[in-house]
Design a protein around this motif. Structure first.
Motif, PDB file in Angstrom:
ATOM      1  N   LYS A 193       0.839  -1.104  -0.376  1.00 57.85           N
ATOM      2  CA  LYS A 193      -0.124  -0.060   0.272  1.00 57.85           C
ATOM      3  C   LYS A 193       0.955   0.627  -0.010  1.00 57.85           C
ATOM      4  N   TYR A 194       2.234   0.787   0.797  1.00 61.69           N
ATOM      5  CA  TYR A 194       2.660   2.132   1.104  1.00 61.69           C
ATOM      6  C   TYR A 194       4.236   2.594   0.094  1.00 61.69           C
ATOM      7  N   ASN A 195       3.878   1.549  -1.382  1.00 62.93           N
ATOM      8  CA  ASN A 195       4.950   1.360  -1.312  1.00 62.93           C
ATOM      9  C   ASN A 195       6.601   0.985  -0.594  1.00 62.93           C
ATOM     10  N   LYS A 222       7.830  -3.787  -2.996  1.00 64.08           N
ATOM     11  CA  LYS A 222       9.458  -3.581  -3.403  1.00 64.08           C
ATOM     12  C   LYS A 222      10.203  -3.220  -2.386  1.00 64.08           C
TER      13      LYS A 222
HETATM   14  C1  LIG Z   1       2.111   4.305  -5.308  1.00 65.86           C
HETATM   15  O1  LIG Z   1       3.380   3.869  -6.414  1.00 65.86           O
HETATM   16  C2  LIG Z   1       2.128   4.120  -7.572  1.00 65.86           C
HETATM   17  C3  LIG Z   1       3.248   3.111  -8.588  1.00 65.86           C
HETATM   18  O2  LIG Z   1       4.264   4.377  -8.899  1.00 65.86           O
HETATM   19  C4  LIG Z   1       2.086   4.904  -7.017  1.00 65.86           C
HETATM   20  O3  LIG Z   1       0.650   5.437  -8.108  1.00 65.86           O
HETATM   21  C5  LIG Z   1       0.977   5.061  -5.939  1.00 65.86           C
HETATM   22  O4  LIG Z   1       0.871   6.765  -5.794  1.00 65.86           O
HETATM   23  C6  LIG Z   1       2.181   5.123  -4.583  1.00 65.86           C
HETATM   24  N1  LIG Z   1       1.655   4.595  -3.231  1.00 65.86           N
HETATM   25  C7  LIG Z   1       1.618   6.013  -2.542  1.00 65.86           C
HETATM   26  C8  LIG Z   1       0.779   5.761  -0.998  1.00 65.86           C
HETATM   27  O5  LIG Z   1       1.947   6.502  -2.284  1.00 65.86           O
END
Ligand SMILES: *[C@@H]1O[C@H](CO)[C@@H](O)[C@H](O)[C@H]1NC(C)=O
Length: 382
Positions: A193-195, A222
């Protein structure tokens, strides 16, 4: 306070004021809470809103000592507890007078962090600004980049979450995903969810993650780097096989210690690798140890004996200007127990890690055992 954004703001504000913060475990209550609060001679208690009942329980004792008590709410009707959030709202945003922190230098205590022993009450390790600053560079050393995102769920009242995680993240300027408490079932969902790209661990956590039911999306995340300590070799291999190509960076060190190792090459089973940095200003040794007598073996002249490479010995590290040992707050007895004198020559002074390690020909460091009163502080409640 538990892990929450206020924790970070309040701490930064305290540093700005020149205060030393004592980081209390938010799970302790009554006697232990009072012991930990008092052993650093703290004058003010700041508590999260969810801890009001715990505070009320010790309030009479705090009142007796003339302690000011704040709680992170908008208002509070309990006599002797003041609300803090409303005062933060009203506070001036003008810069503070630098006079307030004029007496603080790099050797001053920045934090007290509690470590437990197998016997006795927790001890408050003194963390100087120097130590805090140096620990904050560990993330850079292991290759964390400015676009990384770190997931912090380890409690902020311990060195792992606070020094390596939070302070490291502040030093790098990276995004922190702060979780109140570890959850094995939510772990990877949060990471997705939070990358999240960087996670921290302690040994048991990695085992809990491996013990969750397998899912199709186990490798869908990731996360590229895991930083921590205490992962067992079998869990390590299983973790990689299941969750994919994550660089596991096992570290050795303690909140109060003056020596650390990092296994930056990811060799399974090692807690560290000797690095050229270790040759600059660090002086450590593995010495022969007698587990029966629970003390170092001495030669005919009464000095300690270095073990040959590949053999197990007690890690000791010279206490010096660049490798200080600050000890425990108001506890000279416990501090002295960690000091070892006349190790190789008369009058020298070393930090006794209490850990038996082995270093192989390639410089890989392996944890073998822990001796005496010390054991690694792992919070069971996580
Ligand atoms: C995580 O990465 C995706 C793809 O780069 C992006 O669309 C999404 O907004 C990001 N999520 C957050 C919570 O930042």
């Amino acid at each position: 306070m538990g892990n929450e954004p206020h924790y970070v703001w309040i701490w930064l504000a305290l540093v700005k004021l020149g205060c030393t913060a004592s980081l209390l475990n938010n799970n302790i209550r009554s006697k232990s809470l009072l012991h930990c609060f008092s052993c650093c001679e703290a004058k003010v208690l700041v508590a999260g809103a969810d801890l009001q009942a715990a505070v009320e329980e010790v309030l009479p004792a705090l009142k007796q000592q003339g302690i000011r008590v704040f709680i992170l709410t908008e208002d509070c009707s309990v006599e002797g507890i003041e609300s803090l959030c409303d005062k933060i709202q009203q506070a001036s945003d003008q810069p503070l007078s630098p006079q307030l922190s004029a007496n603080i230098d790099i050797k001053s205590p920045a934090l007290y962090i509690f470590t437990s022993g197998t016997s006795g009450l927790p001890k408050a390790a003194i963390v100087s600004h120097e130590k805090l600053w140096m620990t904050s560079f560990v993330l850079s050393l292991v290759g964390v980049r400015s676009d990384d995102i770190i997931y912090i769920y380890l409690p902020l009242y311990h060195g792992g979450g606070f020094l390596m995680g939070l302070c490291g993240a502040i030093e790098k300027g990276i995004t922190v995903v702060l979780r109140r408490k570890f959850s094995a079932s939510q772990f990877w969902n949060d990471c997705r969810k939070y990358n999240v790209t960087i996670i921290q661990y302690i040994g048991e956590i990695m085992r809990y993650l491996c013990n969750t039911p397998k899912r199709d999306n186990d490798r869908d995340h990731k996360v590229r780097l895991a930083l921590g300590n205490g992962i067992r070799a079998d869990t390590w291999a299983e973790f990689l096989q299941r969750f994919g190509d994550i660089h596991i960076c096992e570290c050795y060190g303690s909140t109060e210690g003056n020596i650390g190792f990092i296994n930056y090459v990811g060799k399974i089973g090692a807690v560290g690798k000797e690095h050229f940095i270790h040759k600059m200003g660090y002086s450590y040794a593995l010495i022969r140890y007698d587990p029966e007598k629970e003390e170092p073996v001495k030669d005919s002249r009464g000095f300690c004996i270095r073990v040959p490479r590949g053999e197990t010995g007690l890690l000791v590290s010279k206490i010096g200007e660049r490798t200080p040992f600050s000890g425990y707050a108001k506890n000279e007895q416990q501090t002295e127990k960690k000091r070892l004198r006349n190790v190789f020559v008369k009058g020298d002074l070393y930090f006794n890690s209490g850990d038996l390690l082995k270093i192989d020909n390639e410089g890989f460091v392996f944890f073998q055992d822990r001796v005496g009163d010390t054991f690694r502080c792992i919070d069971k409640t996580t």
